[in-house]
Design a protein around this motif. Structure first.
Motif, PDB file in Angstrom:
ATOM      1  N   THR A 113     -62.231 -51.324  19.229  1.00 50.36           N
ATOM      2  CA  THR A 113     -61.324 -50.261  19.671  1.00 50.36           C
ATOM      3  C   THR A 113     -60.039 -50.813  20.256  1.00 50.36           C
ATOM      4  O   THR A 113     -60.003 -51.933  20.797  1.00 50.36           O
ATOM      5  CB  THR A 113     -62.014 -49.344  20.701  1.00 50.36           C
ATOM      6  N   SER A 114     -58.991 -50.016  20.154  1.00 46.91           N
ATOM      7  CA  SER A 114     -57.697 -50.343  20.760  1.00 46.91           C
ATOM      8  C   SER A 114     -57.491 -49.569  22.055  1.00 46.91           C
ATOM      9  O   SER A 114     -56.436 -49.670  22.683  1.00 46.91           O
ATOM     10  CB  SER A 114     -56.558 -50.008  19.783  1.00 46.91           C
ATOM     11  N   SER A 115     -58.498 -48.783  22.449  1.00 43.85           N
ATOM     12  CA  SER A 115     -58.368 -47.895  23.608  1.00 43.85           C
ATOM     13  C   SER A 115     -59.139 -48.426  24.807  1.00 43.85           C
ATOM     14  O   SER A 115     -60.359 -48.630  24.729  1.00 43.85           O
ATOM     15  CB  SER A 115     -58.897 -46.500  23.249  1.00 43.85           C
ATOM     16  N   ILE A 116     -58.469 -48.605  25.933  1.00 40.88           N
ATOM     17  CA  ILE A 116     -59.170 -49.063  27.132  1.00 40.88           C
ATOM     18  C   ILE A 116     -60.078 -47.959  27.679  1.00 40.88           C
ATOM     19  O   ILE A 116     -61.116 -48.242  28.271  1.00 40.88           O
ATOM     20  CB  ILE A 116     -58.183 -49.541  28.224  1.00 40.88           C
ATOM     21  N   GLU A 117     -59.721 -46.697  27.453  1.00 34.00           N
ATOM     22  CA  GLU A 117     -60.546 -45.589  27.930  1.00 34.00           C
ATOM     23  C   GLU A 117     -61.839 -45.487  27.108  1.00 34.00           C
ATOM     24  O   GLU A 117     -62.926 -45.276  27.660  1.00 34.00           O
ATOM     25  CB  GLU A 117     -59.770 -44.267  27.837  1.00 34.00           C
ATOM     26  N   THR A 118     -61.725 -45.623  25.793  1.00 28.57           N
ATOM     27  CA  THR A 118     -62.908 -45.591  24.933  1.00 28.57           C
ATOM     28  C   THR A 118     -63.826 -46.767  25.238  1.00 28.57           C
ATOM     29  O   THR A 118     -65.057 -46.618  25.314  1.00 28.57           O
ATOM     30  CB  THR A 118     -62.499 -45.599  23.455  1.00 28.57           C
ATOM     31  N   ALA A 119     -63.244 -47.940  25.430  1.00 28.40           N
ATOM     32  CA  ALA A 119     -64.049 -49.112  25.772  1.00 28.40           C
ATOM     33  C   ALA A 119     -64.812 -48.873  27.067  1.00 28.40           C
ATOM     34  O   ALA A 119     -66.000 -49.221  27.180  1.00 28.40           O
ATOM     35  CB  ALA A 119     -63.154 -50.342  25.898  1.00 28.40           C
ATOM     36  N   ALA A 120     -64.158 -48.266  28.061  1.00 24.39           N
ATOM     37  CA  ALA A 120     -64.811 -48.001  29.344  1.00 24.39           C
ATOM     38  C   ALA A 120     -65.976 -47.025  29.186  1.00 24.39           C
ATOM     39  O   ALA A 120     -67.044 -47.204  29.787  1.00 24.39           O
ATOM     40  CB  ALA A 120     -63.795 -47.448  30.343  1.00 24.39           C
ATOM     41  N   ILE A 121     -65.788 -45.992  28.362  1.00 25.79           N
ATOM     42  CA  ILE A 121     -66.871 -45.028  28.103  1.00 25.79           C
ATOM     43  C   ILE A 121     -68.067 -45.722  27.468  1.00 25.79           C
ATOM     44  O   ILE A 121     -69.226 -45.495  27.840  1.00 25.79           O
ATOM     45  CB  ILE A 121     -66.369 -43.889  27.182  1.00 25.79           C
TER      46      ILE A 121
END
Length: 256
Positions: free
Chosen positions: A120-128
């Motif tokens: 993923t390129s998303s820090i929010e998705t990675a955190a989830i």
């Protein structure tokens, strides 16, 4: 009728009829041609219309894209519904890729599959995803976009060349019959690179994205496999999807 009331009424007319003329404004609101022209000048100064010879149309180009928190709060119910439908397509053991779309974030939240590898390129998705068991997460490196909580740039695209996944989940800022749109080149380059490294491309888009054309065209429908949305589409777009063999999934409804 006061001018502000008339301006709202003119915009509502344009949303339904696409174009309005000076003569029609005079007829509808019983005003002089000078008053009608002043109304159009006011709307043009506000960026609400584009004046044409003898009349006006609504702008066809969307120029404003909110920051991450603003996008997350837009159409929340639709995004949750679409995200759940997308998560149902993920099987145990799938290798998947997810962009920084807020709708894709809801797909990550709804995931119940196990033993997935996610790029993923998303820090929010990675955190989830860190809160889910048996999940391996690869975070793309590059420049961090503080406004959109995502990574972009040449390094991010270079890293993508090292991966290949079963399924790619992407969002979009706008969709017309010509395809998907983004507000800038950086978003286009990253999404195009992601598409090159996935066996199946799945687009998540709520109803508010349709009919929006932005500065940069990302790809046409021939580059995607599945489109998940929450409301019926126009016949024009449905025909384009059918011609490109794109599967349409209506979240909570029937699929075509």
């Amino acid at each position: 009728m006061f001018q502000e009331e008339r301006l709202i009424s003119i915009l509502n007319y344009l949303k339904s009829n696409k174009r309005i003329t000076v003569d029609l404004i005079c007829e509808l609101y019983d005003v002089s041609r000078d008053t009608a022209r002043r109304d159009m000048v006011k709307l043009e100064e506000q960026g609400q219309i584009i004046r044409t010879r003898g009349g006006a149309i609504l702008p066809t180009l969307s120029k404003i894209v909110g920051d991450y928190d603003q996008r997350l709060q837009a159409e929340p119910t639709s995004k949750v519904t679409i995200g759940r439908a997308a998560a149902e397509l993920i099987q145990d053991g799938d290798y998947i890729m997810m962009d920084a779309s807020t709708t894709v974030l809801h797909a990550a939240t709804a995931m119940t599959s196990r033993h997935n590898v996610v790029v993923t390129s998303s820090i929010e998705t990675a955190a989830i995803l860190t809160r889910k068991p048996n999940m391996t997460i690869h975070m793309i490196g590059g420049v961090l976009d503080n406004k959109h909580h995502s990574v972009y740039g040449a390094k991010a695209i270079e890293m993508l060349s090292e991966y290949h996944v079963d399924k790619l989940f992407i969002g979009t800022c706008g969709i017309t019959a010509e395809g998907l749109y983004a507000p800038n080149e950086e978003d286009c380059y990253l999404v195009r690179a992601m598409i090159q490294h996935a066996d199946q491309v799945i687009v998540l888009a709520d109803h508010s994205k349709f009919g929006r054309r932005l500065f940069q065209r990302v790809v046409g429908f021939e580059n995607i496999d599945i489109l998940i949305t929450d409301q019926e589409l126009s016949s024009e777009i449905k025909e384009k999807l059918l011609a490109c063999n794109v599967e349409l999934v209506l979240a909570g409804g029937e699929n075509t």
